[in-house]
Design a protein around this motif. Structure first.
Motif, PDB file in Angstrom:
ATOM      1  N   HIS A 177      -6.785   5.245  -1.564  1.00  0.00           N
ATOM      2  CA  HIS A 177      -7.841   4.245  -1.393  1.00  0.00           C
ATOM      3  C   HIS A 177      -9.061   4.608  -2.243  1.00  0.00           C
ATOM      4  CE1 HIS A 177      -6.106   2.881   2.731  1.00  0.00           C
ATOM      5  NE2 HIS A 177      -5.660   2.129   1.739  1.00  0.00           N
ATOM      6  N   VAL A 217      -6.518  -7.890   1.528  1.00  0.00           N
ATOM      7  CA  VAL A 217      -6.115  -6.928   0.502  1.00  0.00           C
ATOM      8  C   VAL A 217      -6.832  -7.269  -0.796  1.00  0.00           C
ATOM      9  CG1 VAL A 217      -4.205  -6.134  -0.935  1.00  0.00           C
ATOM     10  CG2 VAL A 217      -3.883  -6.388   1.524  1.00  0.00           C
ATOM     11  N   VAL A 219      -6.798  -5.102  -4.431  1.00  0.00           N
ATOM     12  CA  VAL A 219      -6.257  -3.902  -5.040  1.00  0.00           C
ATOM     13  C   VAL A 219      -6.123  -4.110  -6.554  1.00  0.00           C
ATOM     14  CG1 VAL A 219      -3.884  -4.683  -4.610  1.00  0.00           C
ATOM     15  CG2 VAL A 219      -4.348  -2.240  -4.934  1.00  0.00           C
ATOM     16  N   GLY A 260       4.538  -2.554  -5.259  1.00  0.00           N
ATOM     17  CA  GLY A 260       3.525  -1.769  -4.540  1.00  0.00           C
ATOM     18  C   GLY A 260       4.143  -1.037  -3.358  1.00  0.00           C
ATOM     19  N   GLY A 266      -1.889   4.436  -0.009  1.00  0.00           N
ATOM     20  CA  GLY A 266      -2.665   3.203   0.010  1.00  0.00           C
ATOM     21  C   GLY A 266      -1.969   2.019   0.626  1.00  0.00           C
ATOM     22  N   PRO A 268      -0.576  -0.934  -0.134  1.00  0.00           N
ATOM     23  CA  PRO A 268      -1.141  -2.281  -0.293  1.00  0.00           C
ATOM     24  C   PRO A 268      -0.213  -3.404   0.132  1.00  0.00           C
ATOM     25  CG  PRO A 268      -0.495  -1.376  -2.413  1.00  0.00           C
ATOM     26  CD  PRO A 268      -0.369  -0.268  -1.430  1.00  0.00           C
TER      27      PRO A 268
END
Length: 362
Positions: A177, A217, A219, A260, A266, A268
């Protein structure tokens, strides 16, 4: 008065009246007026004063008493017997042993034991054989040593596994993150300053931002799907190499394929399975916003099913070329055995100069 009374003598007052002729009654009266001074007369005059007779105590009626010692115990031993339970049957030798245990034959203090005490034994010198025997007895057996070693291995393994799980489920997310957030900030600063122009990007280089409003989200999107350079750093990777190369969002037709992590690093794409038909997916670049709407999904498929990235994916429901987006991730959670696929179709291309699209404003 009408009662009878004795006549008075002449010259005599009433208080000095005489009771002549009263007989035995008169004599009794006179004796009653004198103090008692009875003395025995006759043959009993020399005897002791009278005392009441008390019979001797009957031993059979006394409630508590000490019984006489048995005839088999001598007089000297009988003096040490104080209660019935002290008499030990079994002959004179047994009684003597019992007397010694109680403190001596004649009640004397306890005799010191002839057996050596523990501290005396420990301080006494040992022979070489005895010392070796005791040292061997104190030494752990091979079985004990083996069990200790196995236990230590299990404990160490458990600690290492706990540390590994903590690292994977917590620390990798914290680090990813932080890295993804830094990359997103750098992209926005470069876009505002005009330093970066759209074009070809190097593997691992960020070039866009992915927004999924329903899942909250935001990202960065980087070139390539390398774990080390892209995915493990918390970013989403663009399929851009070899047979898996897909189109960019700005292309007039094509399929924009992204990958992802669903768990760790993380994560995502952890909840993309919650997307439903019509949910917005927005790709933000330096010049434009590309808005897609989710159309279909494939809950489980093989990792080798690369047809999901075709310009017209066969299982997506699309019938003709268009501007599509494909999201891919692992399934079930915490495994990489299968793949989860989500498709979307572009519904709007909006220049940044016109402001954010409604999907990001509402």
């Amino acid at each position: 008065m009408t009662a009878l009374r004795p006549e008075r003598e002449s010259g005599t007052s009433y208080g000095e009246q005489s009771y002549e002729g009263a007989g035995a009654l008169g004599e009794w009266y006179e004796e009653a007026q004198q103090p008692s001074s009875y003395e025995p007369q006759g043959p009993y005059a020399s005897q002791e004063p009278y005392e009441p007779y008390v019979p001797p105590a009957d031993d059979e009626t006394v409630a508590l008493r000490i019984p006489d010692p048995p005839e088999s115990i001598s007089a000297s031993e009988a003096s040490s017997v104080t209660r019935v339970s002290d008499v030990t049957p079994g002959g004179r030798a047994a009684r003597r042993k019992a007397a010694k245990r109680r403190g001596g034959r004649h009640g004397a203090g306890a005799r010191p034991s002839t057996e050596p005490a523990d501290d005396e034994e420990s301080s006494a010198p040992l022979s070489r054989v005895e010392a070796r025997r005791r040292a061997k007895a104190r030494k752990p057996s091979p079985g004990v040593l083996a069990s200790r070693a196995i236990g230590e291995v299990f404990i160490t393994t458990g600690v290492l596994m706990l540390l590994f799980v903590t690292y994977q489920l917590w620390w990798t997310n914290v680090r990813a993150h932080a890295q993804a957030g830094k990359e997103a900030s750098n992209l926005q600063e470069e876009w505002e300053s005009g330093k970066r122009a759209p074009g070809e990007f190097e593997p691992g280089q960020g070039f866009a931002l992915l927004h999924i409003p329903k899942l909250d989200v935001v990202v960065p999107i980087a070139e390539g799907v390398s774990n080390k350079k892209v995915l493990d750093r918390g970013m989403v990777g663009h399929y851009s190499e070899g047979a898996l190369k897909t189109a960019m969002p700005s292309a007039k037709t094509g399929n924009f394929g992204l990958a992802g992590h669903r768990n760790t690093h993380g994560e995502p794409f952890r909840y993309i399975n919650r997307l439903t038909k019509g949910d917005e997916i927005v790709v933000e670049t330096q010049d434009d916003y590309f808005v897609y709407k989710m159309t279909s999904s494939l809950p489980v498929t093989s990792p080798s099913n690369t047809s999901v990235l075709n310009p017209v994916p066969p299982q997506s429901g699309f019938k003709e070329p268009g501007r599509y987006i494909t999201l891919t991730t692992c399934t079930p959670e915490f495994t990489s055995k299968y793949r989860l696929i989500v498709w979307g179709k572009m519904v709007e291309e909006r220049p940044r100069s016109k402001g954010k699209p409604d999907a990001l404003v509402n």
